[in-house]
Design a protein around this motif. Structure first.
Motif, mmCIF file in Angstrom:
data_model
loop_
_atom_site.group_PDB
_atom_site.id
_atom_site.type_symbol
_atom_site.label_atom_id
_atom_site.label_comp_id
_atom_site.label_asym_id
_atom_site.label_seq_id
_atom_site.Cartn_x
_atom_site.Cartn_y
_atom_site.Cartn_z
ATOM 1 N N HIS A 31 -21.084 14.847 -7.557
ATOM 2 C CA HIS A 31 -21.458 14.156 -6.322
ATOM 3 C C HIS A 31 -22.576 14.851 -5.541
ATOM 4 O O HIS A 31 -23.545 14.218 -5.162
ATOM 5 N N ALA A 32 -22.427 16.146 -5.247
ATOM 6 C CA ALA A 32 -23.399 16.825 -4.381
ATOM 7 C C ALA A 32 -23.312 18.328 -4.591
ATOM 8 O O ALA A 32 -22.362 18.844 -5.168
ATOM 9 N N THR A 33 -24.337 19.019 -4.093
ATOM 10 C CA THR A 33 -24.325 20.478 -4.038
ATOM 11 C C THR A 33 -24.610 20.881 -2.602
ATOM 12 O O THR A 33 -25.588 20.425 -2.008
ATOM 13 N N ILE A 34 -23.728 21.703 -2.061
ATOM 14 C CA ILE A 34 -23.933 22.258 -0.727
ATOM 15 C C ILE A 34 -24.610 23.608 -0.938
ATOM 16 O O ILE A 34 -24.001 24.519 -1.501
ATOM 17 N N ASP A 35 -25.857 23.719 -0.521
ATOM 18 C CA ASP A 35 -26.664 24.907 -0.818
ATOM 19 C C ASP A 35 -27.008 25.638 0.474
ATOM 20 O O ASP A 35 -28.085 25.449 1.043
ATOM 21 N N THR A 36 -26.074 26.437 0.940
ATOM 22 C CA THR A 36 -26.283 27.281 2.115
ATOM 23 C C THR A 36 -25.243 28.392 2.110
ATOM 24 O O THR A 36 -24.141 28.213 1.591
ATOM 25 N N VAL A 37 -25.591 29.530 2.692
ATOM 26 C CA VAL A 37 -24.636 30.625 2.825
ATOM 27 C C VAL A 37 -24.019 30.648 4.224
ATOM 28 O O VAL A 37 -23.150 31.458 4.496
#
Length: 142
Positions: A31-37
């Motif tokens: 579905h998606a990639t959450i790309d943050t720290v």
């Protein structure tokens, strides 16, 4: 488990892959990639997904060494699962994620996605493999 959507997560310190599936048919999809720290940004993105999809449960991959012994990412993924449970009040299941990255790479390779083209979707395809394992009966409640 009641019928409805389920969100699956491949937790990472940099990226979180997300998959979506329905209990009725038991099939997971990337579905998606959450790309943050930044944790606030991560949980804001997850809150939006929960609002949009109204899942009946959440599934988190549990990383371990090849022999099943825990390591630092095991602790972090469990902590992430506990945070999901307390923030959203939904059942959370942990699924052994050993070898899901290799499965994801193989699935992408079979689809003709190779090399650097895999990176943007690898985490969500790994989340798909984790969620599919849950649908196949391999999850344990947190």
């Amino acid at each position: 488990m009641p019928e409805g959507s389920v969100l699956g997560f491949d937790f990472g310190e940099r990226r979180i892959g997300v998959a979506l599936g329905e209990t009725l048919i038991g099939i997971a999809h990337p579905h998606a990639t959450i790309d943050t720290v930044v944790n606030d940004e991560r949980f804001a993105a997850i809150a939006r997904l929960i609002t949009d999809w109204q899942p009946v449960a959440l599934v988190v991959g549990l990383p371990t060494h090849a022999d099943g012994t825990p390591h630092e990412m095991t602790r972090l993924a469990t902590r992430f699962g506990n945070r999901l449970k307390s923030r959203y009040g939904l059942p959370v299941y942990m699924v052994d994620e050993r070898h899901t990255s290799q499965v994801a790479e193989s699935m992408l390779g079979e689809a003709g996605v190779r090399g650097r083209k895999q990176k943007p979707v690898l985490d969500q395809v790994a989340a798909q493999a984790i969620l599919q394992s849950f649908f196949d009966g391999l999850g344990t409640p947190l």
